[in-house]
Design an enzyme around this catalytic site. Structure first.
Site, mmCIF file in Angstrom:
data_model
loop_
_atom_site.group_PDB
_atom_site.id
_atom_site.type_symbol
_atom_site.label_atom_id
_atom_site.label_comp_id
_atom_site.label_asym_id
_atom_site.label_seq_id
_atom_site.Cartn_x
_atom_site.Cartn_y
_atom_site.Cartn_z
ATOM 1 N N ARG A 1 -6.098 -0.018 -17.952
ATOM 2 C CA ARG A 1 -6.270 -1.296 -17.239
ATOM 3 C C ARG A 1 -7.681 -1.308 -16.659
ATOM 4 O O ARG A 1 -7.983 -0.513 -15.764
ATOM 5 C CB ARG A 1 -5.271 -1.417 -16.086
ATOM 6 C CG ARG A 1 -3.830 -1.662 -16.502
ATOM 7 C CD ARG A 1 -2.962 -1.831 -15.259
ATOM 8 N NE ARG A 1 -1.640 -2.350 -15.560
ATOM 9 C CZ ARG A 1 -0.545 -1.592 -15.667
ATOM 10 N NH1 ARG A 1 -0.625 -0.289 -15.504
ATOM 11 N NH2 ARG A 1 0.630 -2.147 -15.924
ATOM 12 N N ARG B 1 -7.638 -2.277 -22.429
ATOM 13 C CA ARG B 1 -7.295 -3.699 -22.290
ATOM 14 C C ARG B 1 -8.450 -4.431 -21.622
ATOM 15 O O ARG B 1 -8.956 -3.974 -20.587
ATOM 16 C CB ARG B 1 -6.028 -3.858 -21.459
ATOM 17 C CG ARG B 1 -5.638 -5.317 -21.321
ATOM 18 C CD ARG B 1 -4.347 -5.481 -20.601
ATOM 19 N NE ARG B 1 -4.487 -5.225 -19.175
ATOM 20 C CZ ARG B 1 -3.459 -5.222 -18.333
ATOM 21 N NH1 ARG B 1 -2.239 -5.415 -18.788
ATOM 22 N NH2 ARG B 1 -3.649 -5.007 -17.056
ATOM 23 N N ASN C 1 6.372 -5.853 -18.334
ATOM 24 C CA ASN C 1 6.323 -6.357 -16.955
ATOM 25 C C ASN C 1 6.198 -7.874 -16.964
ATOM 26 O O ASN C 1 6.874 -8.580 -16.220
ATOM 27 C CB ASN C 1 5.132 -5.765 -16.196
ATOM 28 C CG ASN C 1 5.118 -4.251 -16.239
ATOM 29 O OD1 ASN C 1 6.131 -3.641 -16.569
ATOM 30 N ND2 ASN C 1 3.992 -3.652 -15.933
ATOM 31 N N ASP C 2 5.313 -8.355 -17.828
ATOM 32 C CA ASP C 2 5.145 -9.804 -17.920
ATOM 33 C C ASP C 2 6.145 -10.439 -18.882
ATOM 34 O O ASP C 2 6.599 -11.552 -18.645
ATOM 35 C CB ASP C 2 3.716 -10.148 -18.347
ATOM 36 C CG ASP C 2 2.767 -10.058 -17.170
ATOM 37 O OD1 ASP C 2 3.093 -10.645 -16.117
ATOM 38 O OD2 ASP C 2 1.727 -9.389 -17.280
ATOM 39 N N GLU D 1 3.200 -10.179 -24.326
ATOM 40 C CA GLU D 1 3.780 -10.272 -22.983
ATOM 41 C C GLU D 1 4.163 -11.705 -22.627
ATOM 42 O O GLU D 1 4.561 -11.992 -21.516
ATOM 43 C CB GLU D 1 2.846 -9.663 -21.936
ATOM 44 C CG GLU D 1 1.425 -10.154 -21.969
ATOM 45 C CD GLU D 1 0.503 -9.384 -21.002
ATOM 46 O OE1 GLU D 1 0.999 -8.665 -20.120
ATOM 47 O OE2 GLU D 1 -0.718 -9.529 -21.140
ATOM 48 N N ARG E 1 7.597 -11.604 -10.982
ATOM 49 C CA ARG E 1 7.710 -10.149 -10.864
ATOM 50 C C ARG E 1 7.430 -9.648 -9.453
ATOM 51 O O ARG E 1 7.707 -8.491 -9.134
ATOM 52 C CB ARG E 1 6.790 -9.454 -11.878
ATOM 53 C CG ARG E 1 5.327 -9.780 -11.705
ATOM 54 C CD ARG E 1 4.494 -9.341 -12.916
ATOM 55 N NE ARG E 1 3.962 -7.991 -12.780
ATOM 56 C CZ ARG E 1 3.092 -7.441 -13.631
ATOM 57 N NH1 ARG E 1 2.669 -8.121 -14.694
ATOM 58 N NH2 ARG E 1 2.643 -6.239 -13.453
ATOM 59 N N CYS F 1 3.781 -0.784 -23.372
ATOM 60 C CA CYS F 1 3.020 -0.208 -22.259
ATOM 61 C C CYS F 1 3.487 -0.729 -20.903
ATOM 62 O O CYS F 1 2.888 -0.435 -19.882
ATOM 63 C CB CYS F 1 1.524 -0.445 -22.438
ATOM 64 S SG CYS F 1 1.069 -2.175 -22.414
ATOM 65 N N HIS G 1 0.825 -1.215 0.000
ATOM 66 C CA HIS G 1 0.000 0.000 0.000
ATOM 67 C C HIS G 1 0.859 1.265 0.000
ATOM 68 O O HIS G 1 0.590 2.210 -0.727
ATOM 69 C CB HIS G 1 -0.886 0.048 1.246
ATOM 70 C CG HIS G 1 -2.082 -0.831 1.153
ATOM 71 N ND1 HIS G 1 -2.869 -0.884 0.024
ATOM 72 C CD2 HIS G 1 -2.636 -1.689 2.023
ATOM 73 C CE1 HIS G 1 -3.845 -1.734 0.221
ATOM 74 N NE2 HIS G 1 -3.726 -2.251 1.431
HETATM 75 C C1 PEP Z 1 2.762 -5.689 -18.572
HETATM 76 O O1 PEP Z 1 2.686 -6.894 -18.317
HETATM 77 O O2 PEP Z 1 3.803 -5.113 -18.920
HETATM 78 C C2 PEP Z 1 1.566 -4.830 -18.439
HETATM 79 C C3 PEP Z 1 1.569 -3.595 -18.893
HETATM 80 O O3 PEP Z 1 0.478 -5.334 -17.825
HETATM 81 P P1 PEP Z 1 0.314 -5.607 -16.251
HETATM 82 O O4 PEP Z 1 1.433 -4.904 -15.560
HETATM 83 O O5 PEP Z 1 -1.025 -5.054 -15.923
HETATM 84 O O6 PEP Z 1 0.391 -7.085 -16.175
HETATM 85 MG MG MG Z 2 0.825 -7.858 -18.121
#
Ligand code: PEP
Ligand code: MG
Length: 561
Positions: A291, A325, A448-449, A425, A459, A496, A185
């Site tokens: 999102r 998305r 990120n993924d 991703e 992650r 993104c 948080h």
């Molecule tokens: C990602 O995976 O980079 C992404 C933008 O989506 P999220 O972080 O919501 O999984």
């Molecule tokens: Mg993702």
């Protein structure tokens, strides 16, 4: 002292400690049933009044996602099962503090034992309301965090959402906590507020109230009661940082442009319409990732078609293009109203599009809402998350076609020209980009993924965070080949993931020829500033060198000037 840097910036200030009061739980029996019940019920009422007051105060500073936390807390205070069990214990002769403590402890333990990180986090919410209610019962309500001296560095074990919201933020310079990670948080709130934060600082609670602290939200380092030399060096850095912020303000009105005037469209990532003011303020040229899962996580039941139409249209009318998305639930995100069986590896399980295929009505309602909400807006795009294989993409598109047919049959007006794209991703999708590109209008790389799945590095797991390196040349090569495949099919491609928010990474991505970069709104000015210092040819040349490097350190060294 050091910890994890989870929200950027520098701050100098004095320690204000937030300590939970130690409330003695009496062992005595309840002798007067009525009085004991009154104590309990009055404490619930007083706690709800606190929470509502805090929520009202936070309305202007927090977005819908964060404000919703207080609705969840209010519901927990009123939770039928908790109240019933406490009353039963009081009826059986237990004093109200002990009764409430026992019941909430068992709920807390239940959440803590869950594997799902989302539900695990809920244990801290229970702890938060438990402290508040018990403090009222003990006649020692929590300290008023609205009364602070200037330049406060808030130090706590962990900050609860109600702590952060109760604070007089005009006096707060930064946060430091003993526990927590990137998704705690404290970290989420600090980033939303644009204040520097360092979490996971072992021993932070040994500091004294009023200690002078230099907090570096970029490196995770905290200097306590520094000597004159450190103080001077930090003040110089702080001044330079503030000057940078001032200098970068001019980029608010500018688009993403290289030194030679080539456009690199810079978009913003949002979670709800509440994030739009910051995106507009910093001159985002579009929304590259909306999102939608927060809309679904906010309430106890799935949002209706009408409320979804309203939520999407509220964003569309402020900006175009918008890439929405579709629902990405699963992994670390759960929905209370969906049956989500336990999975040993939820990030490799029934997540995002996979879950939507199982929850067809939910998915179709969302698609319907998007098509209807987009009817008056020419550049609204739909993006499917977690596509691994062509058959999944074709299936998602077929469902979208079904929804369009249903709308047509019902004579409901909708956007007939909606563009369709996918997140890249999952490594399999990146490797198969040429084929997938034939079937979509655009790609957006979710780094990120993509990093998580390419390097087999969770992650959320600090233990493998060293593998979480967006500038690793292997990742860059995978992304470069995806761009080539997309462009060979005239398919647009952007990024993104968080990587695009890093100015150096953004330079390389621009050099790769990405058609847009989408990032947190707070990063836009810094990225524009960096882009403006290189010509497109210089960026292409630097990108080539980065692709030929062996390590991320070599890549970073290319930009050291
Ligand atoms: C990602 O995976 O980079 C992404 C933008 O989506 P999220 O972080 O919501 O999984
Ligand atoms: Mg993702």
């Amino acid at each position: 002292m050091t910890g994890s840097a989870v929200s950027k910036g520098l701050a100098k200030g004095n320690v204000v400690k937030i300590e939970r009061p130690t409330i003695e739980i009496p062992k005595t029996k309840c002798t007067n049933q009525e009085a004991c019940l009154d104590t309990f019920e009055n404490a619930l009422e007083a706690s709800k009044d606190d929470l509502k007051a805090i929520q009202a105060k936070a309305k202007d500073t927090l977005d819908a996602e964060h404000l919703a936390i207080f609705d969840a807390h209010l519901q927990m205070v009123d939770d039928i099962e908790i109240v019933k069990q406490v009353k039963e214990k009081i009826a059986a002769g237990m004093n109200p503090l002990a009764a409430y403590y026992d019941v909430t402890e068992s709920f807390k333990a239940m959440f803590e034992a869950m594997d799902d990180p989302y539900f695990k986090e809920r244990a801290s919410d229970i702890k938060d309301i438990q402290t508040r209610v018990l403090a009222h019962m003990a006649g020692t309500p929590l300290k008023d965090l609205a009364l602070l001296d200037d330049d406060a560095i808030i130090v706590a074990d962990d900050l609860t959402p109600s702590d952060t919201a109760a604070l007089d933020l005009s006096k707060v310079k930064g946060f430091a906590t003993e526990i927590g990670g990137y998704t705690s948080h404290t970290a989420i709130m600090a980033r939303a507020l644009g204040l520097p934060a360092v979490v996971g600082v072992s021993g932070i609670m040994t500091l004294n109230e009023g200690d002078l602290v230099l907090l570096n939200g970029n490196t995770g380092v905290l200097e306590v009661n520094p000597d004159e030399a450190s103080l001077q060096a930090f003040e110089k850095a702080l001044q330079a940082y503030e000057e940078t912020l001032e200098r970068q303000a001019k980029f608010q009105a500018l688009k993403g442009l290289t030194k030679d005037g080539k456009s690199v469209p810079l978009y913003a990532n949002i979670g709800s319409v509440k994030d739009m003011p910051k995106a507009l303020e910093n001159g985002a040229e579009g929304i590259g990732l909306f999102r939608t899962e927060f809309l679904f996580m906010e309430s106890e039941k799935a949002p209706s078609l009408e409320s979804q139409i309203e939520a999407y249209a509220a964003v569309f009318k402020l900006m175009q293009p918008v890439i929405v998305r579709t629902l990405d639930i699963g992994g670390d995100k759960a929905l209370p109203y969906l049956k989500m069986p336990h999975e040993d590896n939820p990030f490799l399980g029934v997540r995002a599009i996979r879950l939507c295929f199982n929850e067809l009505e939910l998915f179709k309602t969302q698609l319907k809402a998007l098509l209807i909400a987009g009817k008056d807006y020419p550049d609204v795009r739909i993006m499917f998350p977690m596509i691994a294989r062509l058959d999944e993409l074709l299936k998602a598109k077929a469902i979208l076609d079904d929804v369009k047919k249903e709308l047509k049959a019902a004579n409901t007006p909708y956007q007939t020209n909606i563009l369709v794209g996918i997140m890249i991703e999952i490594p399999a999708a990146a490797l198969n980009a040429r084929t997938l590109a034939k079937h979509v209008d655009f790609f957006s790389i979710g780094t990120n993924d993509l990093i998580q799945y390419t390097y087999a590095a969770d992650r959320m797991n600090d233990g493998v965070s060293y593998l979480y390196e967006p500038l690793d040349p292997t990742l860059l090569r995978l992304m470069e080949s995806t761009v080539e495949a997309a462009h060979a099919e005239n398919t647009e491609i952007g990024v993104c993931g968080e990587m695009a928010s890093d100015p150096v990474a953004a330079l390389i991505l621009a050099g790769m020829g990405m058609d847009e970069l989408s990032m947190s709104a707070a990063a836009l000015l810094d990225v524009k500033d960096h882009l403006s210092r290189y010509t497109l040819d210089e960026l292409k040349a630097l990108k080539e060198k980065a692709l030929a490097a062996d390590t991320a350190a070599e890549v970073k060294a290319l930009f050291n000037d």
